[in-house]
Design a protein around this motif. Structure first.
Motif, PDB file in Angstrom:
ATOM      1  N   LEU A 197      -9.453  12.587  -3.108  1.00 15.07           N
ATOM      2  CA  LEU A 197      -9.115  12.134  -1.755  1.00 15.07           C
ATOM      3  C   LEU A 197      -7.889  12.896  -1.254  1.00 15.07           C
ATOM      4  CD1 LEU A 197      -9.667   8.278  -2.123  1.00 15.07           C
ATOM      5  CD2 LEU A 197     -11.178   9.954  -1.036  1.00 15.07           C
ATOM      6  N   PRO A 198      -7.764  13.083   0.049  1.00 13.82           N
ATOM      7  CA  PRO A 198      -6.668  13.927   0.573  1.00 13.82           C
ATOM      8  C   PRO A 198      -5.316  13.224   0.507  1.00 13.82           C
ATOM      9  CG  PRO A 198      -7.960  13.012   2.367  1.00 13.82           C
ATOM     10  CD  PRO A 198      -8.693  12.646   1.103  1.00 13.82           C
ATOM     11  N   GLU A 199      -4.263  14.041   0.595  1.00 17.10           N
ATOM     12  CA  GLU A 199      -2.912  13.492   0.674  1.00 17.10           C
ATOM     13  C   GLU A 199      -2.787  12.600   1.908  1.00 17.10           C
ATOM     14  OE1 GLU A 199       0.567  15.852  -1.329  1.00 17.10           O
ATOM     15  OE2 GLU A 199      -0.356  17.140   0.196  1.00 17.10           O
ATOM     16  N   GLY A 200      -2.004  11.537   1.756  1.00 15.66           N
ATOM     17  CA  GLY A 200      -1.824  10.599   2.851  1.00 15.66           C
ATOM     18  C   GLY A 200      -2.782   9.434   2.814  1.00 15.66           C
ATOM     19  N   THR A 201      -3.843   9.533   1.995  1.00 18.93           N
ATOM     20  CA  THR A 201      -4.772   8.410   1.851  1.00 18.93           C
ATOM     21  C   THR A 201      -4.015   7.174   1.368  1.00 18.93           C
ATOM     22  OG1 THR A 201      -6.623   9.880   1.311  1.00 18.93           O
ATOM     23  CG2 THR A 201      -6.823   7.583   0.632  1.00 18.93           C
ATOM     24  N   ILE A 202      -4.304   6.025   1.929  1.00 19.20           N
ATOM     25  CA  ILE A 202      -3.658   4.778   1.518  1.00 19.20           C
ATOM     26  C   ILE A 202      -4.344   4.270   0.240  1.00 19.20           C
ATOM     27  CG2 ILE A 202      -3.092   2.413   2.157  1.00 19.20           C
ATOM     28  CD1 ILE A 202      -1.585   4.609   3.678  1.00 19.20           C
ATOM     29  N   VAL A 203      -3.539   4.075  -0.797  1.00 16.52           N
ATOM     30  CA  VAL A 203      -4.070   3.634  -2.089  1.00 16.52           C
ATOM     31  C   VAL A 203      -3.350   2.355  -2.511  1.00 16.52           C
ATOM     32  CG1 VAL A 203      -4.582   6.009  -2.777  1.00 16.52           C
ATOM     33  CG2 VAL A 203      -2.400   4.980  -3.450  1.00 16.52           C
ATOM     34  N   ARG A 204      -3.981   1.633  -3.444  1.00 15.50           N
ATOM     35  CA  ARG A 204      -3.321   0.482  -4.039  1.00 15.50           C
ATOM     36  C   ARG A 204      -3.366   0.608  -5.556  1.00 15.50           C
ATOM     37  NH1 ARG A 204      -7.082  -3.381  -5.826  1.00 15.50           N
ATOM     38  NH2 ARG A 204      -9.205  -3.122  -5.003  1.00 15.50           N
ATOM     39  N   LEU A 205      -2.516  -0.170  -6.217  1.00 17.83           N
ATOM     40  CA  LEU A 205      -2.426  -0.155  -7.669  1.00 17.83           C
ATOM     41  C   LEU A 205      -2.966  -1.456  -8.245  1.00 17.83           C
ATOM     42  CD1 LEU A 205       1.103   1.400  -8.379  1.00 17.83           C
ATOM     43  CD2 LEU A 205      -1.114   2.540  -8.318  1.00 17.83           C
ATOM     44  N   ASP A 206      -3.694  -1.323  -9.350  1.00 13.77           N
ATOM     45  CA  ASP A 206      -4.157  -2.481 -10.110  1.00 13.77           C
ATOM     46  C   ASP A 206      -3.743  -2.315 -11.561  1.00 13.77           C
ATOM     47  OD1 ASP A 206      -5.322  -3.841  -8.076  1.00 13.77           O
ATOM     48  OD2 ASP A 206      -7.376  -3.182  -8.496  1.00 13.77           O
ATOM     49  N   HIS A 207      -3.685  -3.444 -12.277  1.00 16.09           N
ATOM     50  CA  HIS A 207      -3.565  -3.381 -13.733  1.00 16.09           C
ATOM     51  C   HIS A 207      -4.960  -3.099 -14.282  1.00 16.09           C
ATOM     52  CE1 HIS A 207       0.582  -4.786 -13.890  1.00 16.09           C
ATOM     53  NE2 HIS A 207       0.263  -5.632 -12.921  1.00 16.09           N
ATOM     54  N   PRO A 208      -5.148  -2.015 -15.020  1.00 14.45           N
ATOM     55  CA  PRO A 208      -6.510  -1.633 -15.431  1.00 14.45           C
ATOM     56  C   PRO A 208      -7.086  -2.581 -16.476  1.00 14.45           C
ATOM     57  CG  PRO A 208      -4.906  -0.217 -16.504  1.00 14.45           C
ATOM     58  CD  PRO A 208      -4.134  -1.085 -15.538  1.00 14.45           C
ATOM     59  N   HIS A 209      -8.414  -2.739 -16.411  1.00 14.45           N
ATOM     60  CA  HIS A 209      -9.111  -3.470 -17.461  1.00 14.45           C
ATOM     61  C   HIS A 209      -9.220  -2.573 -18.696  1.00 14.45           C
ATOM     62  CE1 HIS A 209     -10.184  -6.667 -14.711  1.00 14.45           C
ATOM     63  NE2 HIS A 209     -10.618  -5.770 -13.842  1.00 14.45           N
ATOM     64  N   PRO A 210      -9.193  -3.146 -19.887  1.00  8.70           N
ATOM     65  CA  PRO A 210      -9.363  -2.318 -21.099  1.00  8.70           C
ATOM     66  C   PRO A 210     -10.706  -1.603 -21.064  1.00  8.70           C
ATOM     67  CG  PRO A 210      -8.636  -4.537 -21.665  1.00  8.70           C
ATOM     68  CD  PRO A 210      -8.998  -4.568 -20.206  1.00  8.70           C
ATOM     69  N   MET A 265       0.832  -1.191   0.000  1.00 13.17           N
ATOM     70  CA  MET A 265       0.000   0.000   0.000  1.00 13.17           C
ATOM     71  C   MET A 265       0.876   1.255   0.000  1.00 13.17           C
ATOM     72  SD  MET A 265      -3.084  -0.995  -0.218  1.00 13.17           S
ATOM     73  CE  MET A 265      -4.191  -2.355   0.118  1.00 13.17           C
ATOM     74  N   LEU A 266       0.354   2.297  -0.605  1.00 14.56           N
ATOM     75  CA  LEU A 266       1.119   3.531  -0.789  1.00 14.56           C
ATOM     76  C   LEU A 266       0.333   4.719  -0.263  1.00 14.56           C
ATOM     77  CD1 LEU A 266       2.164   2.869  -4.502  1.00 14.56           C
ATOM     78  CD2 LEU A 266       3.675   2.707  -2.519  1.00 14.56           C
ATOM     79  N   GLY A 267       1.074   5.717   0.233  1.00 13.01           N
ATOM     80  CA  GLY A 267       0.451   6.962   0.655  1.00 13.01           C
ATOM     81  C   GLY A 267       0.292   7.899  -0.538  1.00 13.01           C
ATOM     82  N   LEU A 268      -0.861   8.523  -0.649  1.00 12.15           N
ATOM     83  CA  LEU A 268      -1.152   9.415  -1.779  1.00 12.15           C
ATOM     84  C   LEU A 268      -0.435  10.746  -1.598  1.00 12.15           C
ATOM     85  CD1 LEU A 268      -2.827   9.762  -4.394  1.00 12.15           C
ATOM     86  CD2 LEU A 268      -4.657  10.699  -2.977  1.00 12.15           C
ATOM     87  N   LYS A 269       0.179  11.213  -2.688  1.00  9.05           N
ATOM     88  CA  LYS A 269       0.896  12.494  -2.653  1.00  9.05           C
ATOM     89  C   LYS A 269       0.540  13.296  -3.899  1.00  9.05           C
ATOM     90  CE  LYS A 269       5.606  14.451  -2.534  1.00  9.05           C
ATOM     91  NZ  LYS A 269       5.332  15.412  -1.452  1.00  9.05           N
ATOM     92  N   ARG A 270       0.259  14.569  -3.704  1.00 11.75           N
ATOM     93  CA  ARG A 270      -0.022  15.471  -4.834  1.00 11.75           C
ATOM     94  C   ARG A 270       1.296  15.987  -5.392  1.00 11.75           C
ATOM     95  NH1 ARG A 270      -0.284  20.975  -5.186  1.00 11.75           N
ATOM     96  NH2 ARG A 270      -1.619  21.870  -6.817  1.00 11.75           N
ATOM     97  N   ILE A 271       1.496  15.809  -6.696  1.00 18.11           N
ATOM     98  CA  ILE A 271       2.693  16.303  -7.374  1.00 18.11           C
ATOM     99  C   ILE A 271       2.302  17.568  -8.157  1.00 18.11           C
ATOM    100  CG2 ILE A 271       4.535  15.784  -9.019  1.00 18.11           C
ATOM    101  CD1 ILE A 271       4.613  14.021  -6.547  1.00 18.11           C
ATOM    102  N   ALA A 272       2.970  18.656  -7.867  1.00 20.27           N
ATOM    103  CA  ALA A 272       2.600  19.953  -8.452  1.00 20.27           C
ATOM    104  C   ALA A 272       3.090  20.056  -9.893  1.00 20.27           C
ATOM    105  CB  ALA A 272       3.158  21.087  -7.605  1.00 20.27           C
ATOM    106  N   ILE A 273       2.552  19.198 -10.728  1.00 20.82           N
ATOM    107  CA  ILE A 273       2.866  19.207 -12.159  1.00 20.82           C
ATOM    108  C   ILE A 273       1.549  19.197 -12.919  1.00 20.82           C
ATOM    109  CG2 ILE A 273       3.883  17.920 -14.086  1.00 20.82           C
ATOM    110  CD1 ILE A 273       5.949  16.816 -12.158  1.00 20.82           C
ATOM    111  N   GLY A 274       1.362  20.152 -13.808  1.00 21.58           N
ATOM    112  CA  GLY A 274       0.171  20.168 -14.658  1.00 21.58           C
ATOM    113  C   GLY A 274       0.366  19.268 -15.861  1.00 21.58           C
TER     114      GLY A 274
END
Length: 510
Positions: free
Chosen positions: A76-89, A1-10
């Motif tokens: 969702l706010p920074e610090g939220t615990i997220v997970r990664l999946d391989h997306p379905h088409p 699991m990973l913590g969510l972080k906002r990256i200031a890149i448009g």
């Protein structure tokens, strides 16, 4: 699991996720080469393109970064615990492939594609392929199906108790054609509801929303928009903020850099937004001219029939009017200069541009004649009375007050240079496309005070050394770019005894 972080890149409307190459919970190599990942948390899912990061100062190994646009959409706010999946088409993958191969799609195919585009399940490559496929082959039935699909995805406005909700739209291509900002207060003063949602410029020097933002706030939410229309019958807001036909914003962002602007996509874009905005009656302004989008009467006739066919099918009472697209409208190109012209017309100033005034009155008159209480042909006279009496200006000031003050005070760019005629003669033609490019290079609309102040119009006599227009800019780099392009070719053709049609000499910097 990973913590969510906002990256200031448009990332220009595209969802982008960032994963550390030294990520501990996931093996980054397992995702390398993947076009996309799916970010999951709190019952929400977001499909995003994946970039790997090597610098821990940018992204720690136990975090997942999201670009500014993606972070906002995920909600969702920074610090939220997220997970990664391989997306379905995306479920529309087969329909998209069929369109790329040149096959005809039905309504279900377009609905599936537009839903996936609106929810950012496709990247720019797939969207571009879809647009190219549509541009290569698209039937009238497909245009109708695309329009319906785009209108059905996103917010839909309703106006209870208003059987008549009017609007207008110009297909664009003519600098300075800021008639909506005059038409809306005229129509509102008459009492017809006109909730005008407008676009920002993408490749032009100004959109209606950019120019209105010189005078008032345009980022108005749906509830506030309804309150304004209930109070004063009209508004002038940015359509992107109220999320009408959201797939259209994604399509436009890819269309314009590729210079894709087919008639079918234009019709679907315009009419889907009008239908989603709850409009019942619509006037379409189609300028025709040598450097406009429509170059001939034959082009205009074909587009008019397509607008009328699709408009009838989706329940819009639609009228198309052709207008002069041979030169810019008014005297200003760029937000501050265009706002100056609009206010001069509404204030009945003797210096107001006559072409902008008369074009606006004509369009307002056509819209007012949707009102069954007006006798046929009385719309123009009613529009003129509302403008000259000051009722339209009163309505505009009320709209500005209710929408709120602009986000910043915009002033005219201090860097100035005049482009002058290099021989005596008379202005024969003005290249709208060229002047729009020069104004854009000067910084418009990002710097609202940048642009071009037109000093001569078609038919005006000029003498050698007399100014044709003045370039305004706020930044030295943009000023240099704009002056350089104007020096190559000014966009003016001046007839003279020596047969020389150029007019590209530059005056002194002010």
């Amino acid at each position: 699991m990973l913590g969510l972080k906002r990256i200031a890149i448009g990332t220009s409307r595209e969802n982008v996720a960032f994963l550390s190459r030294a990520c501990t919970p996931y093996r980054a190599a397992a995702f390398e080469g993947q076009e996309k990942v799916e970010v999951v948390a709190g019952g929400r899912r977001l499909v995003a393109a994946l970039n790997l990061v090597d610098d821990p100062a940018i992204l720690p190994p136990d975090c997942l970064g999201l670009s500014q646009e993606a972070f906002s959409r995920f909600g969702l706010p920074e610090g939220t615990i997220v997970r990664l999946d391989h997306p379905h088409p995306p479920r529309s993958r087969d329909a998209l492939q069929a369109k790329i191969e040149g096959r005809e799609l039905d309504g279900d195919g377009y609905r599936a594609i537009i839903d996936d585009i609106a929810h950012h399940r496709y990247g720019k490559v797939e969207v571009a392929a879809f647009l190219v496929g549509c541009g290569a082959f698209m039937t009238t039935a497909e245009t109708l199906a695309l329009t319906r699909a785009m209108a059905d995805v996103g917010e839909r406005l309703e106006w209870p108790g208003a059987p008549l909700v009017v609007d207008k739209h110009c297909i664009g291509g003519i600098p300075g054609n800021r008639t909506s900002m005059i038409v809306v207060p005229i129509v509102a003063a008459h009492g017809l509801p006109m909730p005008k949602t407008s676009s920002r410029a993408i490749t032009s020097p100004a959109g209606t929303a950019d120019t209105m933002e010189v005078l008032a706030n345009v980022e108005v939410g749906l509830d506030h928009m309804r309150e304004i229309v209930a109070a004063v019958k009209g508004c002038l807001v940015w359509g992107g903020h109220v999320k009408l036909s959201p797939a259209d914003d994604v399509l436009i962002a890819v269309e314009r850099p590729l210079n894709i602007d087919t008639r079918e996509q234009m019709v679907a874009s315009i009419l889907s937004k009008k239908k989603a905005a709850g409009s019942t009656h619509l006037v379409i302004d189609m300028p025709v001219g040598p450097s406009a989008k429509l170059r001939s009467a034959a082009d205009a006739a074909r587009l008019r029939k397509l607008f009328e066919h699709v408009g009838d099918a989706i329940g819009l009472n639609l009228r198309v009017t052709l207008s002069d697209g041979s030169q810019p409208v008014g005297r200003g190109i760029g937000p501050v200069l265009e706002a100056r012209d609009v206010m001069a017309v509404l204030e009945n100033s003797p210096t107001a541009p006559e072409d902008l005034r008369e074009r606006s009155l004509s369009l307002a008159g056509r819209i007012l004649e949707f009102d069954p209480a007006l006798r046929g042909g009385a719309g123009m006279a009613r529009a003129r009375d509302l403008l000259e009496s000051g009722a339209a200006m009163k309505a505009m000031r009320r709209i500005m007050e209710l929408q709120g003050p602009p986000p910043r005070i915009a002033t005219l760019g201090a860097l100035q240079r005049e482009v002058v005629a290099d021989h005596d003669g008379r202005v024969a033609t003005i290249d709208c496309y060229r002047l729009a490019r020069i104004a854009r290079l000067a910084g418009a609309p990002f710097d609202p005070g940048a642009g071009i102040d037109l000093l001569k119009k078609v038919g005006d006599p000029v003498q050698a050394g007399e100014p044709l227009y003045r370039i305004h800019a706020e930044r030295e780099v943009e000023f240099r770019f704009a002056c350089g392009l104007a020096a190559e070719a000014s966009g003016y053709h001046v007839n003279g005894n020596n047969g020389n049609g150029s007019a590209s000499a530059l005056g002194d910097i002010h």
